[in-house]
Design an enzyme around this catalytic site. Structure first.
Site, PDB file in Angstrom:
ATOM      1  CD  GLU A 130     -10.212  40.519  17.048  1.00  0.00           C
ATOM      2  OE1 GLU A 130     -10.877  41.275  16.571  1.00  0.00           O
ATOM      3  OE2 GLU A 130      -9.245  40.719  17.886  1.00  0.00           O
TER       4      GLU A 130
ATOM      5  CG  HIS B  86     -12.476  37.967  31.685  1.00  0.00           C
ATOM      6  ND1 HIS B  86     -12.047  36.578  32.089  1.00  0.00           N
ATOM      7  CD2 HIS B  86     -13.503  38.176  32.503  1.00  0.00           C
ATOM      8  CE1 HIS B  86     -12.940  36.317  33.158  1.00  0.00           C
ATOM      9  NE2 HIS B  86     -13.655  36.995  33.323  1.00  0.00           N
ATOM     10  CD  GLU B  87     -10.209  44.684  26.031  1.00  0.00           C
ATOM     11  OE1 GLU B  87      -9.137  44.695  26.462  1.00  0.00           O
ATOM     12  OE2 GLU B  87     -10.769  43.919  25.189  1.00  0.00           O
TER      13      GLU B  87
ATOM     14  CD  GLU C 264     -13.394  43.511  14.859  1.00  0.00           C
ATOM     15  OE1 GLU C 264     -12.325  43.444  15.576  1.00  0.00           O
ATOM     16  OE2 GLU C 264     -14.181  42.739  14.525  1.00  0.00           O
TER      17      GLU C 264
ATOM     18  CG  ASN D  61      -3.915  56.054   8.871  1.00  0.00           C
ATOM     19  OD1 ASN D  61      -3.596  57.012   9.336  1.00  0.00           O
ATOM     20  ND2 ASN D  61      -5.136  55.836   8.193  1.00  0.00           N
TER      21      ASN D  61
ATOM     22  CD  GLU E 101      -8.480  42.619  20.845  1.00  0.00           C
ATOM     23  OE1 GLU E 101      -9.403  42.735  20.112  1.00  0.00           O
ATOM     24  OE2 GLU E 101      -8.675  42.238  21.835  1.00  0.00           O
TER      25      GLU E 101
END
Length: 702
Positions: free
Chosen positions: A505, A417-418, A511, A197, A487
């Site tokens: 991160e 803030h995404e 998570e 995957n 990310e």
């Protein structure tokens, strides 16, 4: 010629440097200050740059060629002549704004070879430390004003078929578990179930990402990474598994040019850290030392942060980021005042106040709130220009009232803030978003880059994206805002230059509930080599069906293991990630999270082996108290902890948070025991770590 500074001068930014040029003849050699690391450089018969590296007589990197392939004109791979060689030595001690130690020594010898290929100039600088080396390319100002690079051709020919801890080369994510294998076995793993995957952007069955951890057959430890990644794509490594030779592989952007270099320019450093023990790698500051000194005149506003968040309940599915269930959603036209809320929005006034009360009562600094702003109804996996505006709260989130309430309790709210990968949209709104933070007293932001990048064709680690991340940090610094980027590209030590970059991160974090217990014993050897990670530890309820009946995941760790991560996984930004109600059930264990600092004066890595265990001890900033953490993989482990790092003649109260006799990450993760006793530097503590477990100890001087 050399300059030197008396060793008795106080710790400060004192540099001892010297330089001399020579007329080159044949092979050029530079050694580390202790003489144990040696790099040899020469030009091959075709005029191609070539180097090798030796450590304590062992060949670490066999002769390996260097250079660049260009879109137009002759490649910068051969046809060079050696013009001059310059050597320097330096010895400085600098003080980080935050960190694992109060001060860091930066001692090295360097050699810069000046090369010419016709009227084109390219220099290569090597810096050798007692624990490794770095090299970079320097393009001086010259007639050619720009080089369009299609690939960097830096090779590292390994001295053997080393054992590696690796993740696949991917242009957009590092969120993988690590595989341990021989270098020659990497190709075979690319077809196995665990790789089924992986992202479509895995570029090669033998491609891996840095930071890459290695172990030689005779027990030496190596780490390959890069330092000071600025205005350049992130580097991966592609392995020739016949010759055991890595070649640099740059992250592409739009088109067939991977990097545009405008002279004068220096590339990031390519680094090899080496040690006799695994703990030598953990204790290394080589990456930070290859970065530029702090660029900020005032750092008084940068403070390490211990925080909680309205986050885990969304990760587990207990609540949602979004306010309403909307079809055919368009943020530009959607009327929230007429929308019917779905009733499961986590970032609502009442719930946020509940978190504020718990965080404030237990001494936390900040509270992160995700899902506070409009747009979450249609964000995930969508490639569209307008996703969030970063300033408009949902109807049930009173931004002023909640900030006032938090401040009255002595804590701050942390902004979220995404971007959803719509980077150009974020850049359009960034000034207004940062100004809103200043208005309401936020001083830290967690930014996110989930999703495919816009403009299409760019990647998370391309030159364009790398420039965005740093520009966001610089702009945040201008407004006295600390940044925790998720990310984003993996860190390369830039927190030395911009210490408001307090976390990233860029790896598989909490998570991912079902990660192997070994994962946290590998990350400090790999991802954390370039800077701290916002791993979000501190989960107390491992059975997530008790948080959300529809979630059947089970986190593979014991409570003692989760406590230990606050010591073994260094970060100036540490989250207590679980729900307040889960902590309220185990306040005796929660006490360690309340007590453990997030800034340190001294760090000792006691013992470690990648993929197996780590034991670390840290002294609290400007205080005599020590904290110790130990974590293990899926195997149980006994460990005898010598307390000889304590101040001789002093007595400490030791509070030991350990796995109970029947603890197990899978069958009994909540079984722990807490004991106290007085100890001194002559004592030895015999400790047991359950499978997937660990221990955490506070040592408070009496």
């Amino acid at each position: 010629m050399k300059r030197s500074v008396l060793a008795l001068l106080p710790v400060s930014l004192i540099v001892m440097a010297a330089g001399c040029s020579s007329t080159p003849e044949g092979e050029q050699t530079v050694k580390s200050p202790d003489g144990q690391v040696v790099v040899n450089f020469n030009l091959t018969k075709s005029g191609q740059p070539e180097y090798s590296m030796v450590y304590k007589g062992d060949t670490i990197v066999r002769p390996s060629t260097m250079g660049f392939r260009l879109k137009e004109g002759k490649n910068l791979t051969d046809g060079f002549r050696l013009v001059s060689v310059t050597t320097e030595d330096a010895d400085e001690v600098w003080k980080p704004v935050w960190g694992e130690n109060d001060s860091i020594r930066n001692r090295y010898n360097s050699m810069t070879v000046a090369l010419e290929q016709g009227d084109r100039k390219m220099n290569i600088e090597f810096r050798l430390f007692d624990n490794g080396m770095g090299f970079r390319y320097i393009f001086p100002e010259q007639k050619t004003k720009e080089f369009d690079i299609t690939e960097e051709d830096s090779k590292m020919a390994m001295g053997g078929d080393y054992t590696a801890w690796w993740i696949p080369g991917d242009y957009d994510t590092q969120e993988y578990e690590y595989t341990k294998s021989k270098l020659s076995e990497i190709r075979s793993y690319s077809t196995k179930e665990q790789m089924a995957n992986v992202s479509q952007n895995v570029f090669s069955p033998t491609g891996v990402q840095t930071s890459l951890m290695l172990k030689t057959d005779n027990g030496k430890y190596l780490n390959i990474h890069e330092a000071a990644l600025v205005n350049y794509p992130a580097m991966h490594l592609n392995l020739n598994d016949t010759t055991m030779t890595f070649t640099s592989w740059l992250t592409p952007g739009i088109g067939d040019v991977k990097a545009v270099v405008k002279t004068p320019f220096s590339t990031p450093w390519r680094t090899v850290t080496v040690g006799d023990k695994a703990t030598d790698i953990l204790a290394s500051n080589l990456i930070y030392n290859l970065n530029e000194p702090c660029a900020l005149d005032d750092t008084s506003w940068i403070k390490p942060v211990k925080y909680m968040g309205v986050w885990w309940e969304m990760i587990t599915g207990k609540s949602n980021w979004s306010y309403t269930d909307a079809e055919n959603f368009d943020l530009a036209t959607f009327d929230y005042s007429a929308a019917k809320p779905h009733g499961n929005h986590g970032a609502n006034n009442e719930n946020v106040k509940r978190y504020i009360d718990f965080a404030a009562a237990n001494g936390f600094d900040q509270l992160l709130i995700e899902g506070w702003n409009v747009g979450w109804e249609d964000w995930f996996g969508k490639q569209k220009d307008y996703v969030f505006d970063f300033v408009t709260p949902y109807p049930d989130f009173d931004i002023k009232a909640l900030n006032d309430y938090a401040h009255s309790k002595g804590i701050k709210l942390m902004m979220h803030h995404e971007t959803s990968g719509a980077v150009e949209n974020y850049e359009k709104h960034m000034d207004a978003a940062y100004d809103l933070m200043n208005k309401y007293g936020y001083n830290a932001v967690k930014s996110g880059y989930v999703g495919n990048f816009l403009p299409k064709g760019e990647h998370h680690y391309s030159q364009w994206a790398v420039n965005h991340y740093l520009n966001a940090v610089k702009k945040a610094a201008d407004k006295h805002i600390m940044v925790n980027a998720h990310e984003a590209v993996r860190p390369t030590g830039l927190a030395r230059t911009y210490p408001n970059l307090i976390g990233n991160e860029s790896a598989m974090g909490t998570e991912y509930q079902n990660m192997s217990p070994a994962h946290v014993t590998i990350l400090p050897f790999t991802r954390l080599q370039g800077g701290p990670m916002d791993f979000t530890p501190g989960i107390f309820e491992m059975d997530l069906s008790k948080v959300n009946p529809n979630n059947k995941e089970h986190k593979r760790a014991t409570i003692a293991n989760q406590l230990a991560l606050y010591v073994t996984m260094y970060s100036p930004l540490q989250m207590a990630a679980d729900l307040p109600e889960n902590y309220a059930k185990k306040m005796d264990a929660f006490q360690f999270i309340k007590d453990v600092p997030v800034d340190w004066s001294e760090t000792k890595y006691i013992d470690a082996e990648p993929g197996e265990f780590i034991v670390a001890a840290r002294r609290e900033k400007n205080k005599p108290n020590w904290f110790v953490g130990g974590v293990t993989n899926a195997e149980g482990r006994d460990f005898s902890l010598r307390l000889d790092f304590l101040t001789p003649g002093k007595t400490y109260k030791a509070t030991i948070y350990a796995d109970a006799e029947n603890a197990h990450y899978d069958t009994n993760p909540a079984a722990y025991k807490i004991t106290t006793r007085d100890v001194t530097a002559t004592d030895v503590l015999d400790l047991h770590m359950a499978p997937g477990g660990g221990f955490a100890i506070s040592l408070i001087q009496k």
